[in-house]
Design a protein around this motif. Structure first.
Motif, PDB file in Angstrom:
ATOM      1  N   LYS A   1       0.855  -1.203   0.000  1.00 16.86           N
ATOM      2  CA  LYS A   1       0.000   0.000   0.000  1.00 16.86           C
ATOM      3  C   LYS A   1       0.886   1.247   0.000  1.00 16.86           C
ATOM      4  CE  LYS A   1      -3.746   0.162   2.517  1.00 16.86           C
ATOM      5  NZ  LYS A   1      -4.404   0.257   3.821  1.00 16.86           N
ATOM      6  N   ILE A   2       0.666   2.064  -1.021  1.00 19.34           N
ATOM      7  CA  ILE A   2       1.502   3.267  -1.165  1.00 19.34           C
ATOM      8  C   ILE A   2       0.596   4.505  -1.207  1.00 19.34           C
ATOM      9  CG2 ILE A   2       3.163   4.494  -2.648  1.00 19.34           C
ATOM     10  CD1 ILE A   2       3.960   1.678  -3.748  1.00 19.34           C
ATOM     11  N   ALA A   3       0.967   5.514  -0.443  1.00 14.23           N
ATOM     12  CA  ALA A   3       0.229   6.785  -0.505  1.00 14.23           C
ATOM     13  C   ALA A   3       1.105   7.828  -1.182  1.00 14.23           C
ATOM     14  CB  ALA A   3      -0.114   7.259   0.911  1.00 14.23           C
ATOM     15  N   ILE A   4       0.473   8.632  -2.026  1.00 13.41           N
ATOM     16  CA  ILE A   4       1.179   9.773  -2.622  1.00 13.41           C
ATOM     17  C   ILE A   4       0.448  11.022  -2.149  1.00 13.41           C
ATOM     18  CG2 ILE A   4       1.792  10.966  -4.777  1.00 13.41           C
ATOM     19  CD1 ILE A   4       1.773   8.246  -6.175  1.00 13.41           C
ATOM     20  N   ILE A   5       1.168  11.962  -1.565  1.00 13.88           N
ATOM     21  CA  ILE A   5       0.535  13.241  -1.204  1.00 13.88           C
ATOM     22  C   ILE A   5       0.972  14.258  -2.249  1.00 13.88           C
ATOM     23  CG2 ILE A   5      -0.014  14.828   0.661  1.00 13.88           C
ATOM     24  CD1 ILE A   5       1.344  13.019   2.623  1.00 13.88           C
TER      25      ILE A   5
ATOM     26  N   TYR B   1       1.807   7.141 -12.179  1.00 17.50           N
ATOM     27  CA  TYR B   1       1.785   6.485 -13.495  1.00 17.50           C
ATOM     28  C   TYR B   1       2.776   5.314 -13.513  1.00 17.50           C
ATOM     29  CZ  TYR B   1       3.060   5.703 -18.369  1.00 17.50           C
ATOM     30  OH  TYR B   1       3.364   5.113 -19.572  1.00 17.50           O
ATOM     31  N   TYR B   2       4.016   5.576 -13.048  1.00 18.62           N
ATOM     32  CA  TYR B   2       5.006   4.492 -13.089  1.00 18.62           C
ATOM     33  C   TYR B   2       4.676   3.388 -12.086  1.00 18.62           C
ATOM     34  CZ  TYR B   2       7.779   6.496 -16.728  1.00 18.62           C
ATOM     35  OH  TYR B   2       8.174   6.949 -17.958  1.00 18.62           O
ATOM     36  N   LEU B   3       4.104   3.743 -10.947  1.00 21.10           N
ATOM     37  CA  LEU B   3       3.717   2.682  -9.992  1.00 21.10           C
ATOM     38  C   LEU B   3       2.617   1.805 -10.595  1.00 21.10           C
ATOM     39  CD1 LEU B   3       3.820   4.685  -6.636  1.00 21.10           C
ATOM     40  CD2 LEU B   3       5.286   2.737  -7.267  1.00 21.10           C
TER      41      LEU B   3
ATOM     42  N   HIS C   1      -3.734  13.247 -17.612  1.00 24.45           N
ATOM     43  CA  HIS C   1      -3.599  12.130 -18.551  1.00 24.45           C
ATOM     44  C   HIS C   1      -2.928  10.926 -17.861  1.00 24.45           C
ATOM     45  CE1 HIS C   1      -3.142  10.465 -22.626  1.00 24.45           C
ATOM     46  NE2 HIS C   1      -1.903  10.140 -22.298  1.00 24.45           N
ATOM     47  N   LEU C   2      -1.844  11.204 -17.139  1.00 22.64           N
ATOM     48  CA  LEU C   2      -1.127  10.103 -16.480  1.00 22.64           C
ATOM     49  C   LEU C   2      -1.950   9.508 -15.334  1.00 22.64           C
ATOM     50  CD1 LEU C   2       2.614  11.214 -16.448  1.00 22.64           C
ATOM     51  CD2 LEU C   2       1.328   9.966 -18.176  1.00 22.64           C
ATOM     52  N   LYS C   3      -2.670  10.381 -14.596  1.00 28.09           N
ATOM     53  CA  LYS C   3      -3.505   9.864 -13.499  1.00 28.09           C
ATOM     54  C   LYS C   3      -4.636   9.009 -14.060  1.00 28.09           C
ATOM     55  CE  LYS C   3      -3.605  14.037 -11.469  1.00 28.09           C
ATOM     56  NZ  LYS C   3      -3.717  15.176 -10.552  1.00 28.09           N
ATOM     57  N   ASP C   4      -5.210   9.433 -15.199  1.00 26.99           N
ATOM     58  CA  ASP C   4      -6.291   8.642 -15.809  1.00 26.99           C
ATOM     59  C   ASP C   4      -5.807   7.237 -16.166  1.00 26.99           C
ATOM     60  OD1 ASP C   4      -8.101  10.635 -15.529  1.00 26.99           O
ATOM     61  OD2 ASP C   4      -8.000  11.353 -17.600  1.00 26.99           O
ATOM     62  N   ILE C   5      -4.584   7.143 -16.685  1.00 27.24           N
ATOM     63  CA  ILE C   5      -4.047   5.818 -17.040  1.00 27.24           C
ATOM     64  C   ILE C   5      -3.824   4.990 -15.767  1.00 27.24           C
ATOM     65  CG2 ILE C   5      -2.050   4.615 -18.034  1.00 27.24           C
ATOM     66  CD1 ILE C   5      -1.759   7.042 -19.957  1.00 27.24           C
ATOM     67  N   ALA C   6      -3.253   5.637 -14.747  1.00 26.56           N
ATOM     68  CA  ALA C   6      -2.958   4.912 -13.499  1.00 26.56           C
ATOM     69  C   ALA C   6      -4.250   4.451 -12.818  1.00 26.56           C
ATOM     70  CB  ALA C   6      -2.132   5.791 -12.569  1.00 26.56           C
ATOM     71  N   LYS C   7      -5.324   5.261 -12.957  1.00 21.62           N
ATOM     72  CA  LYS C   7      -6.606   4.886 -12.314  1.00 21.62           C
ATOM     73  C   LYS C   7      -7.151   3.585 -12.893  1.00 21.62           C
ATOM     74  CE  LYS C   7      -8.678   9.045 -12.467  1.00 21.62           C
ATOM     75  NZ  LYS C   7      -9.699  10.080 -12.371  1.00 21.62           N
ATOM     76  N   LEU C   8      -6.841   3.322 -14.163  1.00 24.78           N
ATOM     77  CA  LEU C   8      -7.324   2.081 -14.785  1.00 24.78           C
ATOM     78  C   LEU C   8      -6.674   0.864 -14.142  1.00 24.78           C
ATOM     79  CD1 LEU C   8      -7.154   3.141 -18.547  1.00 24.78           C
ATOM     80  CD2 LEU C   8      -9.196   3.020 -17.089  1.00 24.78           C
ATOM     81  N   LYS C   9      -5.530   1.074 -13.494  1.00 24.46           N
ATOM     82  CA  LYS C   9      -4.803  -0.061 -12.918  1.00 24.46           C
ATOM     83  C   LYS C   9      -4.929  -0.103 -11.391  1.00 24.46           C
ATOM     84  CE  LYS C   9      -1.475  -3.216 -13.068  1.00 24.46           C
ATOM     85  NZ  LYS C   9      -1.564  -4.471 -13.765  1.00 24.46           N
ATOM     86  N   ASN C  10      -4.317   0.839 -10.694  1.00 19.85           N
ATOM     87  CA  ASN C  10      -4.237   0.664  -9.234  1.00 19.85           C
ATOM     88  C   ASN C  10      -4.321   1.963  -8.431  1.00 19.85           C
ATOM     89  OD1 ASN C  10      -1.768   1.807  -9.695  1.00 19.85           O
ATOM     90  ND2 ASN C  10      -0.544  -0.001  -9.170  1.00 19.85           N
TER      91      ASN C  10
ATOM     92  N   LEU D   1      11.471   7.904  -8.208  1.00 16.37           N
ATOM     93  CA  LEU D   1      10.862   7.593  -6.901  1.00 16.37           C
ATOM     94  C   LEU D   1      10.133   6.255  -6.966  1.00 16.37           C
ATOM     95  CD1 LEU D   1       9.485  11.106  -5.821  1.00 16.37           C
ATOM     96  CD2 LEU D   1      11.336   9.803  -4.728  1.00 16.37           C
ATOM     97  N   ALA D   2       9.399   6.030  -8.049  1.00 17.20           N
ATOM     98  CA  ALA D   2       8.683   4.742  -8.191  1.00 17.20           C
ATOM     99  C   ALA D   2       9.687   3.595  -8.196  1.00 17.20           C
ATOM    100  CB  ALA D   2       7.847   4.755  -9.472  1.00 17.20           C
ATOM    101  N   ASN D   3      10.805   3.784  -8.906  1.00 19.81           N
ATOM    102  CA  ASN D   3      11.851   2.759  -8.931  1.00 19.81           C
ATOM    103  C   ASN D   3      12.450   2.514  -7.560  1.00 19.81           C
ATOM    104  OD1 ASN D   3      12.597   1.519 -11.490  1.00 19.81           O
ATOM    105  ND2 ASN D   3      12.749   3.617 -12.222  1.00 19.81           N
TER     106      ASN D   3
END
Ligand SMILES: Cc1cc2nc3c(=O)[nH]c(=O)nc-3n(C[C@H](O)[C@H](O)[C@H](O)COP(=O)(O)OP(=O)(O)OC[C@H]3O[C@@H](n4cnc5c(N)ncnc54)[C@H](O)[C@@H]3O)c2cc1C
Length: 373
Positions: free
Chosen positions: A3-7, A18-20, A159-168, A346-348
């Motif tokens: 579980k990861i939080a991004i503020i 997006y990368y996560l 755009h990047l958040k929309d893609i990430a929302k489709l996954k996790n 950071l994701a890496n």
């Protein structure tokens, strides 16, 4: 499940999200982003991506900005961004004296050898600059680098958040803090995460306030104006961004809009009110390049808050004594250029992915965040 939080949902938080999402091949990661959306620099930014000819001497910053510009082009291609979001329209940088112009040209040729993203490099006379940007009523010689780009920071992040929302990714539009146990505090609730990414831009010091840390971040107000140049008939092509010596930057769009800015105001804290003197000053700068503009041409004013460190360099990584909390901040005036790479790194780091030489990009994090204990 990790579980990861991004503020923070600006360019750093959005690219990290997006990368996560892209790295989560086995559906093992849950990401929650908290963003209160107040005064985000990413939304207010001019959007110029053209770091190669900067006067800055910090080599680590340059590596980050150079590779950031390349990463932006890659993300745009891989995620099918349209030209409203990312447009590799070229950049023209002018110089008044032939000597300085030649020095700039030599620098561009050198930089061209180490990065393809800069594109082709041309030395243009004043007429050729005007040919590239027909709406100019006055022009001086300049260097055109065809790899320069403009981005719409807000749309890029969305755009990047929309893609990430489709996954996790789940987004919660609320303000949170980190409490003195290093956990996320949302109202009365303490929320547990394996990792926290603090990407709160100019507000990072406030976000980390409950921890015994000294954080080197200060806010800087930036304003820019968007004006209409519709009545100028020449305005039909995909024009490059202009960075004129001694004037504000100049970002023309082929739908008749022109962005002029931005200011760098160090004494205004987090103030987000547009100021009349600044609007007049920006209009005057625009008028020296395109004659006949006045208040009637004004479409909107954007105001944002940049984050600066004492040595103007960004920083990223995990923070002293809290190895599960990661930060990316202090991006200053080039954060749309460096932010996506910081988000990716950071994701890496969080996922302990492949080893990357981070020291080519950053000074020690202790230079910016120190333990008070
Ligand atoms: C006027 C202007 C022009 C600029 N022009 C350019 C340019 O041409 N090229 C370039 O490369 N860069 C430019 N920049 C710089 C660039 O915009 C910034 O460096 C970059 O956007 C910073 O991104 P960030 O993600 O670190 O922070 P931000 O975009 O500021 O995002 C931080 C987010 O965190 C949220 N937040 C803060 N505290 C909390 C909390 N406690 N809880 C929840 N959410 C919180 C904020 O609301 C915000 O949404 C410009 C900046 C400005 C202001």
């Amino acid at each position: 499940m990790k579980k990861i939080a991004i503020i923070g949902g600006g360019i750093v938080g959005s690219t990290a999200a997006y990368y996560l999402s892209q790295f989560d091949k086995k559906n093992e990661i849950q990401v929650t982003m908290y963003d209160d959306g107040v005064g985000q620099a990413t939304k207010a930014a001019a959007g110029i991506i053209s770091p190669w000819l900067s006067k800055r001497r910090n080599k680590k910053w340059y590596n980050l900005a150079r590779d950031g510009a390349t990463l932006l082009a890659k993300i745009a291609k891989n995620t099918n961004m349209n030209k409203d979001i990312y447009n590799q329209c070229g950049t023209i940088i002018t110089r008044d004296s032939p000597k300085k112009l030649n020095e700039l040209y030599q620098k561009a040729i050198e930089r061209n050898k180490e990065t393809k993203t800069i594109g082709d490099v041309y030395q243009l006379d004043a007429e050729e600059v005007k040919y590239q940007i027909p709406l100019l009523s006055k022009s001086v010689p300049g260097i055109l680098v065809t790899g320069g780009a403009r981005i719409d920071g807000a749309k890029f992040a969305e755009h990047l958040k929309d893609i990430a929302k489709l996954k996790n990714l789940t987004i919660i539009n609320k303000k949170v803090s980190i409490n003195n146990r290093g956990k996320i505090q949302l109202g009365d609730d303490e929320l547990a995460y394996d990792n926290i990414v603090v990407a709160t831009g100019a507000w990072m010091r406030n976000t980390l306030d409950n921890l015994p840390l000294k954080v080197d971040i200060r806010p800087q107000k930036g304003q820019l104006i968007e004006i209409s140049v519709n009545d100028l008939e020449q305005n039909k092509k995909n024009m490059p961004v202009l960075m004129p010596e001694g004037e504000r930057d100049f970002i023309p769009f082929n739908d008749g809009r022109l962005i002029v800015g931005a200011t760098h105001e160090n004494d205004q804290g987090f103030d987000l009110k547009p100021s009349n003197e600044v609007i007049d000053d920006l209009l005057a700068s625009a008028n020296r390049l395109v004659s006949g503009l006045n208040q009637d041409n004004l479409i909107k004013i954007k105001v944002g808050t940049r984050a600066y460190t004492s040595d103007f360099a960004p920083f990223f990584g995990s923070i002293p004594n809290y190895s599960n909390i990661f930060v990316g901040g202090g991006l200053g005036s080039s954060g749309l250029t460096t932010g996506p790479l910081i988000g990716k790194l950071l994701a890496n780091l969080i996922l302990k992915n492949k080893k990357i030489d981070l020291e080519q990009y950053r000074k020690p994090i202790n230079n910016y965040i120190q333990s008070n204990l």
